[in-house]
Enzyme design. Sequence first.
Site, PDB file in Angstrom:
ATOM      1  N   ASN A 121      -7.217   5.574  12.573  1.00 52.11           N
ATOM      2  CA  ASN A 121      -6.596   4.402  11.952  1.00 52.11           C
ATOM      3  C   ASN A 121      -7.464   3.168  12.200  1.00 52.11           C
ATOM      4  OD1 ASN A 121      -4.060   2.851  10.881  1.00 52.11           O
ATOM      5  ND2 ASN A 121      -4.624   1.794  12.754  1.00 52.11           N
ATOM      6  N   GLU A 122      -7.921   2.550  11.130  1.00 53.33           N
ATOM      7  CA  GLU A 122      -8.676   1.291  11.194  1.00 53.33           C
ATOM      8  C   GLU A 122      -9.789   1.340  12.229  1.00 53.33           C
ATOM      9  OE1 GLU A 122      -5.962  -1.986  11.628  1.00 53.33           O
ATOM     10  OE2 GLU A 122      -5.273  -1.833   9.568  1.00 53.33           O
ATOM     11  N   ASN A 159      -5.034   0.620   4.566  1.00 51.64           N
ATOM     12  CA  ASN A 159      -4.062  -0.366   5.027  1.00 51.64           C
ATOM     13  C   ASN A 159      -4.383  -1.691   4.347  1.00 51.64           C
ATOM     14  OD1 ASN A 159      -3.308   1.674   6.785  1.00 51.64           O
ATOM     15  ND2 ASN A 159      -4.204   0.731   8.590  1.00 51.64           N
ATOM     16  N   TYR A 180      -1.786 -11.171   5.082  1.00 50.37           N
ATOM     17  CA  TYR A 180      -2.922 -11.659   5.854  1.00 50.37           C
ATOM     18  C   TYR A 180      -3.992 -12.311   4.986  1.00 50.37           C
ATOM     19  CZ  TYR A 180      -1.118  -9.206   9.930  1.00 50.37           C
ATOM     20  OH  TYR A 180      -0.340  -8.789  10.973  1.00 50.37           O
ATOM     21  N   TRP A 239       4.869  -0.686   6.372  1.00 51.81           N
ATOM     22  CA  TRP A 239       4.613  -1.018   7.768  1.00 51.81           C
ATOM     23  C   TRP A 239       5.561  -2.143   8.153  1.00 51.81           C
ATOM     24  CZ3 TRP A 239       2.183   1.703  11.244  1.00 51.81           C
ATOM     25  CH2 TRP A 239       1.986   1.147  12.506  1.00 51.81           C
ATOM     26  N   LYS A 292       7.339  -6.836  11.331  1.00 49.94           N
ATOM     27  CA  LYS A 292       7.255  -6.354   9.950  1.00 49.94           C
ATOM     28  C   LYS A 292       8.296  -5.273   9.648  1.00 49.94           C
ATOM     29  CE  LYS A 292       2.330  -7.324   9.319  1.00 49.94           C
ATOM     30  NZ  LYS A 292       1.996  -7.684  10.705  1.00 49.94           N
TER      31      LYS A 292
END
Length: 736
Positions: free
Chosen positions: A365-366, A420, A426, A500, A521
């Site tokens: 992930n990321e 994502n 953001y 999310w 969130k």
Amino acid sequence: MRTEIILNHALFAKSGETQIRVSLPHTWNSLDGQDGGNDYWRGHGIYEIQLPDPTAGKRQYIQFEGVNHIAAVSCNGTRLGVHRGGFSTFRFELTALMQPENNILTVNVTNEECDVYPQHADFTFFGGIYRNVTFMETAPAHFDLLRSGTQGAFVTPYVTGTTRIDAFPVDAEGCTVSAELLNAAGDVMASGEVPAEAHTAMVMELAEPRLWNGTADPYLYTARLTLKKDGEICDIVSVRYGYRSFHVDPEKGFFLNGRSCPLHGVSRHQDRLDKGWAISRDDHREDMKLIQEVGANTIRLAHYQHDQFFYDLCDAAGMVVWAEIPFISLFRPGEDARQNTLDQMKELIAQNYNHCAICFWGISNEITIGGESEALYRNLGQLNALAKAMDPSRLTTMAQVSMVPMHSEHVYITDVQSYNHYFGWYGGEIQDNALWLDEFHRKNPDRALGLSEYGAEAILAWHSEKPENHDYTEEYQAYYHREMLKIFAKRPYLWSTYVWNMFDFAADARDEGGCKGRNNKGLVTYDRKTKKDSFFLYKAYWTEAPMVHICGSRFTDRAPGQRNVTVYTNCPAVTLYLNKDRVGKCKAVDHECVFKNVRLAQGDNILTAKASGARDDQILLRGVKEPNPDYTLPDSRGNAGNWFDSDGVEHNMEFPEGYCSVRDKLGELLDHPEAGPMLREMIASMAAQAGMGKSISGMLGMLRSVRLEEIIKMAGNKLPDGTAFKLNEKLIRFKK
């Protein structure tokens, strides 16, 4: 026959401190891991656990279902071994070290920073023995308990009814292994018996099996394996499993058992208010009940291996599952860290192989936040190869951070791809999601694309009739999700979408929207007591039982200009009543009815929404003359407000008209002929200090539409005090 005793108590002490008695499961960060400040205790804790007395002629084992991060285990002063990884089941054999009585197990646990993933991520790493500990006894001949934390039995079902069973008995010379396949009612549908071998393989046929068909019909069978010697039963293992097939089409999305099954769901973190990760089975059940209520048909169990019990719940509920390891955020070079990713992937797959709910193995992930490198690319390739070798029946995927280029080599590692994206929160605008998704699909028509994360924060205290990005209101979160659902409805090529997050969760480094230590969130609050308005929006889209929900129950005080009333529904139309008087009837558009400028009386008003077949919904709104200032988040720009230097002298920030400032969007500043070069140089220097030089270009592209003061705010304590003030002083020299 095996017996199992869950151990509920231990003596515990942080390193060097006095012992206290605690209940198991336990975490030492249940409070300081959720209160903000990024200062929760990461260190060594020592547990002493009294073991039951052994039974003569039996073998003894100890089982841990989750200890974070590293656990060194000893019995009666002798080291049994060390487990590195905070989320998987592991066991040690105790037999040779057991005394007739007074046996003590010592577990030295640490959640300090080390080369075990995760180490840097946007959530709290709760330390301790936070899942069940079980004392086990078996006959000398039994199914292997030391095979990567599994039961020593694996079932591979095919929709044709062919069923392969692989069992691994130990000390089983002269034994037999029998297998029975039972339907949900407990009837034996097929059976067989073979001599036991170290690896015992059997193939059985089941005529016309009933398929596991997701939430529509999550039908499960049970394989019951029995190990016998001289007619006596030595051990029994039962495995629940299901028959199903699936595939993903780059144009048409996910298919289950040959039929289109669009995957719409949520991501889940396991922690809870005042409990951290030390949660109960009732907590797990409540989470599943809420996920079912919202109408999800898939869950991304992020960002680590979850409790076996929750995977069981997913099987029974028909949830299609994405399961992953915590290879997250920042790549750690070195052989020990690389091996840890492979070990955690091996345990994830081995321990969850029998769960028919799982269709996707997530390898990271990321992970490119700190930049791309050849070593990282090789590590990801090794993880993908391991997953395919251990389990070719399932697909691999990974969650890319938003700034990963559409043609990056990382896009082509796994079977299917996910990103994502937080355009509209953001950075950028909500519609940028649609533009990006279509552009990726155009450039990569053969790559199945999903959205692994998207979301916006909502804190229950804040409300607005005209919500804006980053006002943290329930209304903006609902608006954001409504627009995202419209985007998804027009793009059937998306193989999955995951909100999310389903629940707010602890992130001790966070300080946003007036709430410390939390990512807000979630569609449901951290304590699971309050469903935000967005929850009911998804329920309107994803469920069929008639429902209505009036939004804004916490936006109680309504001044003139704040009196629109929004209702979510899956019914064709809604009728609204004010103090029992009919306001009107509204036809639903995209599951929403908006009643404009409802004539609230001064003081309390009761509004009731009715729709055919649905249970009425009712809220209280209060007519007031002036907007309630308590609904607006106070100025919380942090570094972007007035600044006090080390001597306590206040410096006022200036924003002269016609000149650049930190209140301008990043893209506008970067494009400025004078401010741009200065700003790029400063950003590059800060990125290099943070070890993010290679990824900064992609980040800047994602954040171009965000005001610089908001970017500084997001960086939080990663930047020196006064960064915004100093930047602003330089920027206001340049005319726009």
